[in-house]
Design a protein around this motif. Structure first.
Motif, mmCIF file in Angstrom:
data_model
loop_
_atom_site.group_PDB
_atom_site.id
_atom_site.type_symbol
_atom_site.label_atom_id
_atom_site.label_comp_id
_atom_site.label_asym_id
_atom_site.label_seq_id
_atom_site.Cartn_x
_atom_site.Cartn_y
_atom_site.Cartn_z
ATOM 1 N N ARG A 344 0.834 -1.205 0.000
ATOM 2 C CA ARG A 344 0.000 0.000 0.000
ATOM 3 C C ARG A 344 0.867 1.253 0.000
ATOM 4 N N PHE A 345 1.972 1.197 0.722
ATOM 5 C CA PHE A 345 2.890 2.340 0.775
ATOM 6 C C PHE A 345 3.386 2.695 -0.624
ATOM 7 N N TRP A 346 3.895 1.700 -1.350
ATOM 8 C CA TRP A 346 4.431 1.985 -2.680
ATOM 9 C C TRP A 346 3.337 2.434 -3.647
ATOM 10 N N ASN A 347 2.172 1.836 -3.535
ATOM 11 C CA ASN A 347 1.076 2.211 -4.435
ATOM 12 C C ASN A 347 0.545 3.608 -4.151
ATOM 13 N N SER A 348 0.774 4.109 -2.927
ATOM 14 C CA SER A 348 0.233 5.421 -2.550
ATOM 15 C C SER A 348 1.129 6.588 -2.969
ATOM 16 N N LEU A 349 2.359 6.324 -3.380
ATOM 17 C CA LEU A 349 3.305 7.425 -3.629
ATOM 18 C C LEU A 349 2.812 8.424 -4.669
ATOM 19 N N PRO A 350 2.255 7.978 -5.818
ATOM 20 C CA PRO A 350 1.818 8.974 -6.810
ATOM 21 C C PRO A 350 0.793 9.954 -6.264
ATOM 22 N N GLN A 351 -0.126 9.497 -5.419
ATOM 23 C CA GLN A 351 -1.151 10.411 -4.921
ATOM 24 C C GLN A 351 -0.568 11.449 -3.978
ATOM 25 N N HIS A 352 0.635 11.211 -3.483
ATOM 26 C CA HIS A 352 1.330 12.191 -2.635
ATOM 27 C C HIS A 352 2.417 12.956 -3.404
ATOM 28 N N ASP A 353 2.421 12.809 -4.723
ATOM 29 C CA ASP A 353 3.431 13.461 -5.587
ATOM 30 C C ASP A 353 4.848 13.094 -5.170
ATOM 31 N N LEU A 354 5.015 11.861 -4.715
ATOM 32 C CA LEU A 354 6.261 11.447 -4.086
ATOM 33 C C LEU A 354 6.963 10.385 -4.923
ATOM 34 N N GLN A 355 8.268 10.441 -4.939
ATOM 35 C CA GLN A 355 9.090 9.493 -5.682
ATOM 36 C C GLN A 355 10.229 9.014 -4.788
ATOM 37 N N LEU A 356 10.384 7.692 -4.692
ATOM 38 C CA LEU A 356 11.448 7.067 -3.912
ATOM 39 C C LEU A 356 12.103 5.981 -4.765
ATOM 40 N N ALA A 357 13.280 5.556 -4.354
ATOM 41 C CA ALA A 357 13.990 4.488 -5.060
ATOM 42 C C ALA A 357 13.876 3.209 -4.244
ATOM 43 N N PRO A 358 13.037 2.257 -4.653
ATOM 44 C CA PRO A 358 12.795 1.058 -3.845
ATOM 45 C C PRO A 358 14.040 0.194 -3.707
ATOM 46 N N GLY A 359 14.153 -0.442 -2.560
ATOM 47 C CA GLY A 359 15.298 -1.303 -2.292
ATOM 48 C C GLY A 359 15.462 -2.409 -3.294
ATOM 49 N N SER A 360 14.364 -2.856 -3.905
ATOM 50 C CA SER A 360 14.437 -3.948 -4.879
ATOM 51 C C SER A 360 15.259 -3.564 -6.098
ATOM 52 N N TRP A 361 15.381 -2.273 -6.390
ATOM 53 C CA TRP A 361 16.250 -1.862 -7.498
ATOM 54 C C TRP A 361 17.703 -2.253 -7.239
ATOM 55 N N PHE A 362 18.088 -2.256 -5.984
ATOM 56 C CA PHE A 362 19.493 -2.400 -5.595
ATOM 57 C C PHE A 362 19.842 -3.780 -5.054
ATOM 58 N N GLY A 363 18.815 -4.643 -4.946
ATOM 59 C CA GLY A 363 19.032 -5.969 -4.390
ATOM 60 C C GLY A 363 18.631 -6.076 -2.938
ATOM 61 N N GLU A 364 17.820 -5.132 -2.453
ATOM 62 C CA GLU A 364 17.316 -5.133 -1.078
ATOM 63 C C GLU A 364 15.836 -5.518 -1.083
ATOM 64 N N LEU A 388 6.051 12.108 2.742
ATOM 65 C CA LEU A 388 6.453 10.746 3.052
ATOM 66 C C LEU A 388 5.756 10.244 4.305
ATOM 67 N N SER A 389 5.625 11.090 5.298
ATOM 68 C CA SER A 389 4.854 10.714 6.499
ATOM 69 C C SER A 389 3.415 10.425 6.138
ATOM 70 N N SER A 390 2.861 11.231 5.248
ATOM 71 C CA SER A 390 1.458 11.032 4.840
ATOM 72 C C SER A 390 1.303 9.713 4.091
ATOM 73 N N ALA A 391 2.306 9.361 3.268
ATOM 74 C CA ALA A 391 2.242 8.075 2.559
ATOM 75 C C ALA A 391 2.271 6.910 3.538
ATOM 76 N N MET A 392 3.052 7.046 4.606
ATOM 77 C CA MET A 392 3.073 5.992 5.626
ATOM 78 C C MET A 392 1.735 5.930 6.361
ATOM 79 N N ASP A 393 1.113 7.103 6.578
ATOM 80 C CA ASP A 393 -0.226 7.117 7.185
ATOM 81 C C ASP A 393 -1.216 6.351 6.311
ATOM 82 N N THR A 394 -1.150 6.622 5.014
ATOM 83 C CA THR A 394 -2.061 5.949 4.077
ATOM 84 C C THR A 394 -1.856 4.438 4.107
ATOM 85 N N ALA A 395 -0.593 4.020 4.148
ATOM 86 C CA ALA A 395 -0.280 2.583 4.132
ATOM 87 C C ALA A 395 -0.723 1.893 5.404
#
Length: 397
Positions: A344-364, A388-395
């Motif tokens: 839910r956290f990752w799916n919520s990022l666009p609605q918060h205009d937020l962009q992060l680099a997921p650990g899976s890109w790097f092998g995490e 980012l806090s709001s995205a965690m609230d949503t998740a």
């Protein structure tokens, strides 16, 4: 990453024919989306703020650039740029081979020092092209996984367990991408001793792209370039100096035979670097202290603001504080986020205009992510962290 992408998959199985399988020689990684997506609160980028062309042209030494002839460059790179790289690393300019970014340098190194049946050891998590250029070169890659719990410090036992006489290349970044954690000079010497014992024909590649991206008045660690002839370092003007668009990097290679072979490999793949890009990069390096001072101040302020936010969110977030670089690793606490909440956290990022680099890109894991605190203007970092806090609230709902 497209807004609808599922970031849980490290490789996205797609191809033009629609068969559902990726058929490329180089593995697919969704980090390529960073070239196409730039949301208002972009905390995914790992660079400092981008320099403008005007800022570059204002640097001393470029007054006559209109007279620059746009012919082929030197096979090893422009003498001016190699002089500046040598001075910045405390080595002879003869050791320097320019490349179109650090990733190309590692690719050239892999295809030249490794033959069929040879092996490499790579410290991970890592910048995806650092892994994928080795795989694309047809090299067998063994990953020495560094852990969040140990602060991503170099694990000599993990690396040593993978070394064999077939190992021809060991690759590590210092500071690391995505964590910003550095390897000490003592650790590098211990690693060289392991190579002596277990992989005597191996070179040690150290990616130093973020080395000069320190905080405030903190001096950068000395380059590993002159420590031992078996060490090949790579760096560029992309990260600390904020000019990734110049696509200009370099290798430092003490071994003359290897340097000559790499120069021939470069000539066969790209012929030479851009004389315009290398002229601009040389001017940037010549004036680097002034450019870096302003950026180091901004990075120090950004890191301080991020540290305060992490403290306020300590019940939901844990982090590894970086040694250098405009980036670090954070992790959603498992006690607050189960797998469904992470999705839910990752799916919520666009609605918060937020962009992060997921650990899976790097092998995490998907609980972890890279956060860049130097790319956004200072006035937007606070609002981005609030988002980012709001995205965690949503998740969490």
């Amino acid at each position: 990453m497209t807004d609808s992408a599922n970031v849980s998959a490290f490789l996205r199985p797609i191809d033009a024919g629609g068969s559902g399988e990726w058929g490329g020689k180089f593995p697919y990684n969704d980090i390529i989306s960073l070239l196409d997506v730039n949301r208002p609160f972009n905390l995914a980028e790992s660079t400092s703020q981008d320099l403008t062309f005007g800022e570059l042209l204002d640097l001393p030494g470029l007054e006559n650039i209109r007279n620059l002839k746009l012919g082929y460059g030197k096979s090893a790179g422009s003498a001016e740029l190699r002089e500046e790289v040598g001075a910045a690393n405390g080595i002879s300019p003869d050791w320097v081979l320019t490349t179109q970014g650090t990733a190309l340098g590692l690719f050239l190194l892999a295809i030249e020092v490794c033959r069929p049946g040879d092996e490499t050891v790579l410290a991970t998590p890592c910048f995806p092209p650092s892994r994928d250029c080795l795989l694309g070169a047809g090299v067998t890659v063994h990953e020495a996984k560094l852990s969040f719990e140990s602060g991503y410090r170099v694990d000599l036992d993990a690396i040593g367990a993978l070394l064999t006489p077939k190992t021809k290349l060991v690759s590590i970044a210092s500071p690391q991408n995505p964590s910003g954690v550095q390897m000490s000079r003592g650790e590098a010497k211990e690693l060289l001793a392991l190579l002596d014992e277990q992989a005597p024909n191996a070179y040690l590649f150290i990616d130093e792209t973020y080395r000069e991206a320190t905080y405030g008045d903190a001096a950068p660690l000395e380059s590993f370039a002159g420590l031992d002839p078996r060490i090949v370092t790579g760096a560029s003007v992309s990260k600390a100096l904020g000019a990734p668009g110049l696509r200009t990097g370099w290798l430092t290679v003490a071994d003359r035979d290897l340097r000559d072979r790499l120069t021939v490999a470069k000539m066969n793949i790209v012929i030479s670097g851009s004389v315009l890009d290398e002229t601009l990069a040389a001017a940037l390096l010549r004036n680097r202290e002034g450019v870096l001072a302003a950026r180091r101040s901004l990075l120090a302020d950004g890191l301080e603001e991020l540290a305060a936010w992490c403290s306020s969110e300590k019940d939901r977030i844990e982090w590894v504080e970086p040694d250098a670089g405009a980036l670090c690793c954070l992790r959603l606490r498992a006690t607050s986020f189960d797998d469904a909440a992470v999705a839910r956290f990752w799916n919520s990022l666009p609605q918060h205009d937020l962009q992060l680099a997921p650990g899976s890109w790097f092998g995490e894991s998907d609980h972890a992510f890279r956060l860049g605190f130097g790319y956004l203007p200072p006035a937007r970092l606070g609002p981005a962290l609030k988002a980012l806090s709001s995205a965690m609230d949503t998740a969490s709902k």
